[in-house]
Write a protein that holds these residues in place. Structure first.
Motif, short mmCIF file in Angstrom:
data_model
loop_
_atom_site.label_atom_id
_atom_site.label_comp_id
_atom_site.label_asym_id
_atom_site.label_seq_id
_atom_site.Cartn_x
_atom_site.Cartn_y
_atom_site.Cartn_z
N PRO A 122 -21.38 14.95 -26.34
CA PRO A 122 -20.37 14.06 -25.59
C PRO A 122 -19.00 14.33 -26.09
CG PRO A 122 -22.29 12.58 -25.39
CD PRO A 122 -22.43 13.78 -26.37
N LEU A 123 -18.84 13.95 -27.41
CA LEU A 123 -17.57 13.76 -28.39
C LEU A 123 -17.14 15.39 -28.02
CD1 LEU A 123 -18.20 11.83 -31.51
CD2 LEU A 123 -16.87 11.05 -29.33
N TYR A 124 -18.02 16.34 -28.01
CA TYR A 124 -17.55 17.62 -27.98
C TYR A 124 -17.17 17.90 -26.72
CZ TYR A 124 -17.42 22.65 -27.11
OH TYR A 124 -17.08 23.85 -26.77
N SER A 125 -17.58 17.28 -25.39
CA SER A 125 -17.31 17.28 -24.13
C SER A 125 -15.83 16.80 -23.93
CB SER A 125 -18.08 16.74 -23.17
OG SER A 125 -19.52 17.33 -23.10
N LEU A 126 -15.55 15.94 -24.75
CA LEU A 126 -14.55 14.92 -24.71
C LEU A 126 -13.28 15.76 -25.28
CD1 LEU A 126 -13.30 12.09 -24.07
CD2 LEU A 126 -13.37 11.47 -26.50
N LEU A 127 -13.58 16.21 -26.50
CA LEU A 127 -12.58 17.26 -27.16
C LEU A 127 -12.41 18.43 -26.26
CD1 LEU A 127 -11.45 17.30 -29.72
CD2 LEU A 127 -13.09 19.28 -30.33
N ALA A 128 -13.20 18.93 -25.53
CA ALA A 128 -12.90 19.99 -24.36
C ALA A 128 -12.02 19.52 -23.11
CB ALA A 128 -14.15 20.44 -23.82
N ALA A 129 -12.35 18.37 -22.80
CA ALA A 129 -11.46 17.47 -21.68
C ALA A 129 -10.06 17.38 -22.01
CB ALA A 129 -12.20 16.37 -21.36
N SER A 130 -10.08 17.17 -23.47
CA SER A 130 -8.64 16.99 -23.96
C SER A 130 -7.82 18.44 -24.09
CB SER A 130 -8.49 16.43 -25.53
OG SER A 130 -9.03 17.42 -26.35
N LEU A 131 -8.65 19.52 -23.88
CA LEU A 131 -7.76 20.63 -24.02
C LEU A 131 -7.99 21.30 -22.48
CD1 LEU A 131 -9.03 21.94 -27.50
CD2 LEU A 131 -6.82 21.22 -26.77
N TYR A 132 -8.24 20.32 -21.53
CA TYR A 132 -8.16 21.01 -20.03
C TYR A 132 -6.74 21.29 -19.80
CZ TYR A 132 -12.98 19.37 -18.84
OH TYR A 132 -14.16 19.27 -18.66
N ASP A 133 -6.42 22.31 -18.88
CA ASP A 133 -5.44 22.76 -18.09
C ASP A 133 -4.87 21.49 -17.31
OD1 ASP A 133 -3.26 23.65 -16.99
OD2 ASP A 133 -4.66 25.47 -15.98
N PRO A 134 -3.70 20.96 -17.52
CA PRO A 134 -3.59 19.91 -16.67
C PRO A 134 -3.22 20.22 -15.34
CG PRO A 134 -1.90 20.37 -18.04
CD PRO A 134 -3.01 21.20 -18.51
N GLU A 135 -3.11 21.23 -14.96
CA GLU A 135 -2.89 21.69 -13.66
C GLU A 135 -4.06 21.44 -12.86
OE1 GLU A 135 0.37 22.53 -12.40
OE2 GLU A 135 0.59 21.78 -14.00
N ASP A 158 -10.43 23.49 -15.86
CA ASP A 158 -10.83 24.27 -16.91
C ASP A 158 -10.11 24.17 -18.24
OD1 ASP A 158 -12.66 26.08 -15.25
OD2 ASP A 158 -10.74 26.35 -14.17
N VAL A 159 -10.98 24.56 -19.35
CA VAL A 159 -10.39 24.38 -20.65
C VAL A 159 -9.51 25.53 -20.99
CG1 VAL A 159 -10.82 24.62 -23.00
CG2 VAL A 159 -12.75 23.65 -21.37
N SER A 160 -8.15 24.87 -21.32
CA SER A 160 -7.20 26.12 -21.50
C SER A 160 -6.76 26.18 -22.93
CB SER A 160 -6.09 25.89 -20.40
OG SER A 160 -5.35 24.86 -20.70
#
Ligand SMILES: Nc1ncnc2c1ncn2[C@@H]1O[C@H](COP(=O)(O)OP(=O)(O)OP(=O)(O)O)[C@@H](O)[C@H]1O
Ligand SMILES: Nc1ncnc2c1ncn2[C@@H]1O[C@H](COP(=O)(O)OP(=O)(O)OP(=O)(O)O)[C@@H](O)[C@H]1O
Ligand SMILES: NCCCCNCCCN
Ligand SMILES: [Mg+2]
Ligand SMILES: [Mg+2]
Lengths: 378, 268, 357, 309, 378
Positions: free
Chosen positions: D53-66, D74-76
């Motif tokens: 989950p921490l990894y998922s969170l990290l992924a979320a932090s790099l999502y495309d804010p659009e 999506d991870v951008s």
């Protein structure tokens, strides 16, 4: 109770070795403990006593060597399959079980019937009938000690190991427990292997003492044998005190070895001379050293040495300890029982010194004169 | 004079400590008081109006509250069970065994305690959503979350107890003809048990009380804290205080009862 | 990455078990339903008695966005939201219909809706034929204050700036309510405003927050703190104040004007009791039922003929403009303009930073 | 059993004897892999439900804010999410650390007094008092916090009394002020401070304190020179167990504070649930987590209590 | 260092009493410890030794009575204001401070300057220079003991209290530390009050011994005075061993008291006779009891008693302990130093028994013959 069926089997350790990573705690140890004896293992802290006992109990796996009980090789037998029980130094009583259940533990594991009767018998033996329902924490140190003993004894093991069972008790209690343990051993007649730091304890209780040092047995024998005829300076100093005086062998016959000791000729029985040529340490126990004010008669047939001076006097109650400076500068220790026949000699008194030659012993000069001695003592 | 000074010195700390305890119990006293509040005439849930026993007579009157309590109890019990088992096993591994990676695992187990709840909750949510579980949030996802945060507390608690356990006792048991399994069940386990019990108690209370992580991962499932959160927006029914009081009294009775029983056991 | 939430109501259906499963799970805002009290039988109880349908009614809608968050993971992935009917405000209803989470109603089953819906609510852009939605109540966003504690609050700008109110007012978390009033206070038209007007309105709001004027941004729970005395004046919805049954609480139409909106009944995908929901909708579109409810909740009644029916229920309310608006009162109301996706993102974002951050 | 001839061959091979941590073998279940087997379920659980989950969170932090909740994210690898989030929300972040810090310090003082009293002065009441410390856990956190809201209410008893005593002005209040939020945080996390403090105070040999007195330390000096240093492990553990959850909490700020007391937890919670801005929420969560772990590590280093866990 | 400015002040306890709820631990105790002496407080467990010391240190408030140091009444002075320091039994070293800081603790609290030089000096005194930077946990028991001593000594207290400072050490180390402590006391010349269970320790170290029992001092004096002339059965048994034989006073002169002891007339010096009429216990120390095989000469001018039989022999190394059954059935204990002049007599030997009358003492028969004796011993 098949465990103790054949109680005539002796415990034999053969070339027993235990290495901890780089450190050798027990070094190719050979030892035979005859069945039914009270055997004491004596030695300084860290010399490997506990490690040896733990290997016998099966709590430590030897690096090499073998342990036999009679004809059975038990070197790698699991601890719970050995007819050996241990009384641990800190007792290791089960805090969650009451006294009766602590004592019954071994029987229950072996699915013995009629546990209760045996437990009652044991409780009687250690005189704790009234404490059966208490938890260990509620007993005094001496009582806990007796429970630990009962818990092991009830299994009638072939060998009972006692690892400094009295180390944590105060002096008076300790003496009382010594008497108790000795009584019990005499009553049950099992083999006891007893580890202790306390020489007096070892000497009064044991049939045989083994003095251990740095992983090996230095000497083994009856208490008086070890005391009267130590074979190493370590034993001479560790078991009681010894005066060790440098000397040179002048002649060695089959009966006596003659030694020149700062100009005095002393004759040492061949059996006590562990050197037959060159230099050596002449050893004499303090209680064998007789003193008399200069010129007064001395009840000893050996040579009298003159010109000694008392430099220190300590009153021990039973006896008085004198430290005398010999003409050649060495300090010797002498004990004199306070029989009251003669009063205490004051410090500074010039005295003659003597001992019966048959009580001296001769040790190799290659050995460290201070091995096994009390640190900080002169 | 000096004696008086000593007396004050001795008792000042106790008095201050008592004040702190009083502080801790003020809200609980209010909860107890409010459980007797009759606010049926008013929308104000923040004032004591009239005394009534009605809330106690019919504690389950507010729709959905008791089922939420039951659900919470259910989740807490399960989470406690799982976390206690896994955590106890792990504690044994960490205290009694040496193996590669032990220290890494040790700090990994501490990490959940160092993670703020909001982070832990949202990261789990992020996982569930990206794994396509977003639609199935509910009982099981709550349970998973609860086990995860209870686990660390169990490990820490049991480890402490295990560290304090005299290994000589186990060796004594083996010396007394108990094989490995018997030694474990007759000696090790009973001696570690108080630690396990404490860990379970802590787990239960943490799980029962959790809101932040639960709220993020609950889907349509409503636990008691979530119920309270929900009703806090539309007027807390006074029966919530009944539940609070009952939980408090129940736990106190259990713990104190257990304490007295063990004291009595020790005395005989 | 996260999944696309677009669904197709045709595919996300479940078999309608209404016929043999006489249940209905309703989520609604608090203070939107009459309650049994002594001899008084509520419309809901009456419904159950009449239809045999067992209604589980929960007042767990507090705020449109919050409710959206509650169901997004289920409805967005074609899972049951465990509800058969919920009431949401126009713009949220529009959004949910657009992403395909809402089931169309069978016109044959809701004849009263089509017959009795007041004219002003027909033909809305986002659901021209009321295929998916049925207005539950219409309401106004204005100001409430506690007359026992403060002197009259007449305007929204007063609410945001009067020193004696500092720290004792609350505003609504809903952008269209609060920004609607703020835009009006700027003299702008919420139905048609410029970016500059928006920015000025935002600034007014930011300042109020910075100054500590605002105690809280709330959903429907503002009524708790108002009743408890923790806030003395607030932005409020028209019916709530009356329903609070506290004579010190007064609802006022701000001098700048007020916002109007409707909350709509929606049947989500995978509702297993759609037919029961339709029965409910049809029931509440009976003028007598509507009148009885309106007399209790004090919101604007969307049902034709209810005013006439009100004569029997409570004649004193027939002329209450909060329930039956007059020409004059209607003139003070404004609605918020429909927003494009990019506008939603920008405006909601701006507002959330003040209200939520 | 010993009468049977030993099954061991002529040269028995010693069984492997891996060492327990204390070097003595012969304990229970000392097989070479037992450790791993025991650890496996718990470690696996944490790997899947904490690390991943921490990894998922990290992924979320790099999502495309659009992206949006509706259209999907999506991870951008947009690292600007972090700077954006910080630029926008540094205030609540800093405020969280400050509030949590203050609450922790107050907890430390109050907790120390209570733990000290229980450990050294309570005698046979010890267990009872400890139970009382844990007891509030069972009355739900939310219920208790709501109860504070009642107690501190503008028309409530406390404010009324203080106003009558002129300790507060007629328009002053407690609710919706930093005081209330910090008081709430202090209250809620106090048990987490008391328990570890008690645990380490209880271990202190009272004779050490007597020895300090014997060596010319007045009670105060003895306290600071002996008791406090010896209780450091408890201080560290308690501080962490209080500070960490307090810094991430949003309930107290939500119920007892106003928008001007919002903490980072409120922001993250809002972004995740209400606004649905996963990218910013993720970035902010990661920042918070990293910040806290960094502070924890630095703190533990500094206080020299690394054998904390 | 004003604290020890006037080092000629003695420590006086007057009617000192300490009650714990219902239990009186110390009962109206009077005691004067002259300045500069090594004073030992000896007594069984629970007799109130620790409590007494704690009152002197200020760690316990007396219920009544007073404590004076010279002319100062320090009964209620706070511990940190007294020129008294304690060496605790378990050392109580501060685990968080290194050795040097442990030793410096007292000086720092008193804001003394030049701490370092004094600490270095102390480290040298206890021979721990190389350990200055270590934490206590890294030292051995004996080293910790010396740190505890140094930590107290550095403050040059007027009185140093030692509460069983050697109780936790093993025997060899204990002997070494005894020598060390005595050396230090002699060097620094402060008043030491030393509590111990170990009589030998007390006798060899102390200038004055007070034997305490059940909260009161039974007897006080120099070691030899106490040993040779105990005034109670408790002291006779507790300090060393004693043979106590019932007898009846037949006449009491100013020099000697004559006692009929199972038919044998024994003369006891008046100074040692604590009864002058009626019945009493004739006491004689085991080392004063002389044995000889029946008919052989005995080097004692007193009466010879015939018809005794050796029932038990224990070898102690330095000496041999004989238990002999007297004709009237009582068992007496005799020690014989293993000087080697005569071999060990075997069990069963019929012996003659004698002692010099001047070493006997006479105690009231009202006293318990077993008071203070080792439990479990005969
Ligand atoms: N598990 C172990 N790992 C490494 N070294 C060990 C271990 N156990 C014991 N030793 C070392 O082996 C030596 C012998 O230890 P052992 O415990 O047998 O001594 P001992 O004779 O019983 O000493 P003591 O009288 O102090 O009990 C010591 O130097 C000890 O440090
Ligand atoms: N705080 C206390 N409360 C109640 N009784 C106490 C307390 N402290 C000591 N006692 C009792 O007072 C008596 C004397 O205790 P003290 O510790 O002085 O004995 P001691 O002579 O030092 O014994 P030991 O040789 O075992 O150390 C004991 O019976 C003890 O149980
Ligand atoms: N008490 C019922 C309130 C309903 C409010 N509906 C919300 C509309 C907001 N724009
Ligand atoms: Mg050992
Ligand atoms: Mg004592």
């Amino acid at each position: 109770m098949s465990l103790a069926a054949d109680s005539s089997r002796s415990l034999r350790l053969t070339a027993l070795t235990k290495e901890f990573s780089t450190f050798t705690a027990v070094d190719s140890l050979d030892l035979t403990v005859p069945a039914g004896t009270f055997f004491a293992l004596l030695g300084p802290s860290g010399c490997g006593k506990t490690t040896t006992l733990r290997m016998v109990a099966g709590l430590e796996v030897p690096t090499s060597g073998a342990i036999h009980l009679g004809d059975d090789d038990i070197t790698y037998t699991k601890p719970y399959r050995r007819p050996v029980n241990t009384v641990f130094q800190n007792y290791a009583l089960f805090p969650h079980l009451d006294i009766a259940e602590n004592i019954a533990f071994g029987l229950r594991r072996r699915k013995v019937r009629e546990v209760d009767a045996q437990v009652a018998e044991m409780l009687a033996l250690v005189e704790l009938e009234s404490q059966a329902d208490k938890r260990p924490a509620m007993l005094s140190g001496g009582q806990q000690q007796r429970v630990a003993l009962a818990r092991a004894l009830i299994n009638r093991p072939e060998v009972l190991l006692l690892d400094e069972p009295l180390g944590a008790l105060d002096l008076k209690l300790r003496r009382a427990m010594q008497i108790e343990i000795k009584r019990i051993q005499t009553e049950v007649g099992l083999t006891f292997v007893h580890v202790t730091h306390d020489q007096e304890e070892a000497m009064t209780m044991a049939d045989t003492i083994a003095v251990m040092n740095a992983g090996v047995i230095e000497q083994m024998g009856s208490p008086s044998e070890l005391y009267e005829n130590p074979r190493t300076t370590f034993v001479a100093n560790f078991l009681g005190q010894s005066n060790l005086i440098p000397g040179t062998v002048s002649s060695a016959g089959s009966d006596v070895v003659k030694v020149d000791m700062h100009g005095t000729q002393v004759s040492i029985p061949a059996a006590r001379a562990h050197v037959t040529s060159g230099s050596g340490w002449v050893g004499i126990r303090p209680e064998k050293v007789l003193l008399a004010p200069e010129g007064e008669p001395l009840d000893a047939p050996g040579n009298h040495m003159h010109g000694a001076v008392i430099t220190d006097v300590s009153f021990f109650g039973v006896s008085t300890q004198y430290v005398v400076r010999m003409p050649w500068g060495q300090q010797l220790v002498a004990f004199e029982q306070n029989t009251g026949i003669r009063g205490v000699l004051p410090q500074g008194t010039r005295v003659d010194v003597s001992w019966r030659p048959e009580f001296a012993f001769l040790l190799p000069s290659s050995q460290d004169v201070n091995a096994g001695a009390v640190q900080g003592a002169r | 004079m000096q004696r008086a000074g000593r007396w004050i010195g001795d008792h000042l700390v106790m008095a201050l400590g008592a004040l702190v305890l009083v502080y801790m119990f003020i809200p609980i006293a209010v909860v107890m008081l409010m459980s007797f509040n009759d606010n049926s005439r008013s929308r104000n849930v923040y004032a004591f109006r009239d005394f009534t026993l009605a809330n106690w007579a019919d504690p389950c009157k507010p729709d959905g509250m008791c089922s939420a309590v039951l659900r919470s109890v259910e989740i807490s019990l399960l989470a406690t069970l799982v976390a206690t088992i896994l955590g106890t096993l792990a504690s044994f591994a960490l205290v009694r065994h040496r193996f590669a990676g032990r220290s890494v695992i040790n700090s990994m187990i501490f990490l959940p305690m160092a993670a703020p709840e909001i982070v832990m909750g949202s990261s789990l949510l992020a996982l569930f959503v990206s794994a396509g579980f977003g639609g199935r949030l509910g009982f099981w996802t709550i349970l998973i979350a609860h086990v995860s945060f209870c686990l660390s507390f169990v490990v820490v608690t049991v480890k402490a107890r295990l560290n304090g356990l005299d290994e000589n006792l186990e060796q004594a048991a083996m010396d007394l003809y108990a094989n490995e399994a018997t030694t474990f069940w007759r000696v090790t386990f009973p001696l570690v048990f108080p630690g396990i019990l404490a860990a379970a108690l802590l787990s239960f209370s943490l799980s029962f009380d959790d809101f932040i992580i639960t709220n993020l991962n609950a889907g349509q499932t409503v636990t008691f804290p979530m119920y309270v959160w929900g009703v806090s927006q539309r007027g807390v029914p006074m029966q919530v205080n009944v539940i609070g009081t009952v939980m408090f009294l129940l736990s106190m009775t259990l713990v104190l009862g257990n304490m007295l029983a063990s004291r009595r056991r020790a005395r005989t | 990455s996260t999944p696309d939430r677009q669904q197709d109501p045709k595919e996300c259906r479940s078999e309608d078990r209404s016929a043999d499963d006489k249940r209905l799970l309703v989520s609604n805002w608090p203070g939107y339903m009459d309650e049994d009290d002594g001899d008084y039988v509520s419309t809901l109880t009456e419904f159950s008695r009449r239809t045999g349908i067992d209604v589980r009614y929960t007042a767990d809608v507090n705020d449109n966005l919050e409710f959206f968050a509650k169901v997004v993971n289920q409805l967005g992935s074609c899972q049951s939201s465990e509800r058969d009917l919920f009431m949401l405000t126009d713009w949220m209803a529009a959004r949910m219909i657009q992403v395909g989470w809402i089931q169309p109603l069978d016109p044959a089953k809701v004849p009263n809706l089509h017959a009795n819906l007041i004219d002003s609510l027909t033909g809305v852009g986002w659901d021209p034929d009321r295929t998916y939605s049925a207005p539950w109540q219409t309401g106004l966003t204005g100001i409430a204050y506690n007359k026992a504690k403060v002197k009259e609050v007449r305007s929204f700008s007063e609410l945001l700036s009067r020193p004696d109110l500092r720290g004792r007012i609350s505003l609504l978390t809903e952008m269209r309510d609060t920004m609607g009033l703020a835009l009006l206070a700027e003299g702008a038209d919420p139905a048609d405003f410029t970016d500059a007007e928006w920015e000025r309105a935002m600034e007014r709001l930011r300042k109020a927050r910075r100054d500590g004027q605002v105690r809280a941004f709330t959903g429907n729970e503002y009524i708790q703190d108002l009743a408890a005395g923790n806030i003395v004046a607030c932005e409020a919805w028209s019916g709530d104040v009356a329903a609070a049954e506290d004579e010190n609480l007064v609802f006022v139409t701000p001098e700048e004007g007020q916002m109007i909106w409707s909350d709509n009944m929606l049947v989500p995908n995978l509702s297993p009791h759609k037919a029961n929901a339709e029965t409910w909708i049809n029931y509440y579109y009976e003028p007598e039922v509507a009148a009885k409810l309106a007399a209790y909740v004090w919101y604007i009644c969307p049902v034709k003929g209810a005013r006439e029916a009100m004569e029997k229920v409570d004649p004193s309310l027939v002329d209450n403009p909060l329930i039956f608006p007059t020409e004059e009162s209607a003139a003070t109301t404004h609605s918020f303009m429909a927003l494009e996706e990019f506008q939603i993102r920008a405006y909601e974002g701006d507002f959330a930073d003040v209200a939520g951050g | 059993m010993t009468t049977a001839t030993p099954a061991a061959p002529a040269t028995p091979t010693p069984p492997s004897a891996p060492k327990g941590p204390r070097g003595r073998s012969g304990g229970v279940g000392k097989g070479r892999f037992t450790g791993y087997w025991l650890l496996l379920p718990g470690a696996l659980w944490l790997a899947v439900f904490f690390v991943v989950p921490l990894y998922s969170l990290l992924a979320a932090s790099l999502y495309d804010p659009e992206g949006s909740v509706l259209t999907g994210y999506d991870v951008s690898y947009r690292f600007a999410n972090f700077t954006d989030a910080l630029a926008e929300f540094w205030q609540p972040l800093v405020r969280s650390l400050i509030y949590a810090g203050i609450a922790t310090v107050i907890c430390l003082v109050l907790g120390y007094v209570l733990a000290y009293a229980i450990a050294f002065k309570a005698g046979r009441w010890r267990t009872l008092l400890l139970v009382l410390v844990i007891a509030p856990f069972f009355t739900s956190f939310l219920v208790r916090t709501l109860s504070w809201k009642l107690i501190l209410g503008d028309d409530g008893f406390v404010v009324g009394t203080l106003q009558t005593l002129h300790l507060m002005g007629p328009d002053d209040r407690l609710l919706a002020t930093p005081v209330a939020v910090i008081a709430g945080l202090t209250y809620n996390f106090l048990p987490f401070m008391v328990l570890p403090l008690y645990a380490s105070l209880e271990k202190i040999d009272p004779r050490l304190i007597e020895a300090a007195g014997d060596l010319y330390a007045s009670p105060t000096r003895g306290f600071f020179k002996v008791t406090v240093p010896l209780s450091m492990p408890g201080v560290v553990a308690g501080t962490l167990l209080t500070f960490i959850p307090a810094a991430g909490d949003y309930i107290n700020a939500e119920l007892l504070g106003s928008p001007n007391e919002r903490m980072v937890g409120n922001v993250i919670q809002n972004l995740f649930t209400t606004t649905g801005d996963y990218a910013t929420a993720g970035a902010l969560s990661v920042v918070l987590m990293v910040l806290i772990v960094a502070m924890v590590v630095a703190y533990i280093r500094k206080s020299g209590t690394e054998d904390l866990v």
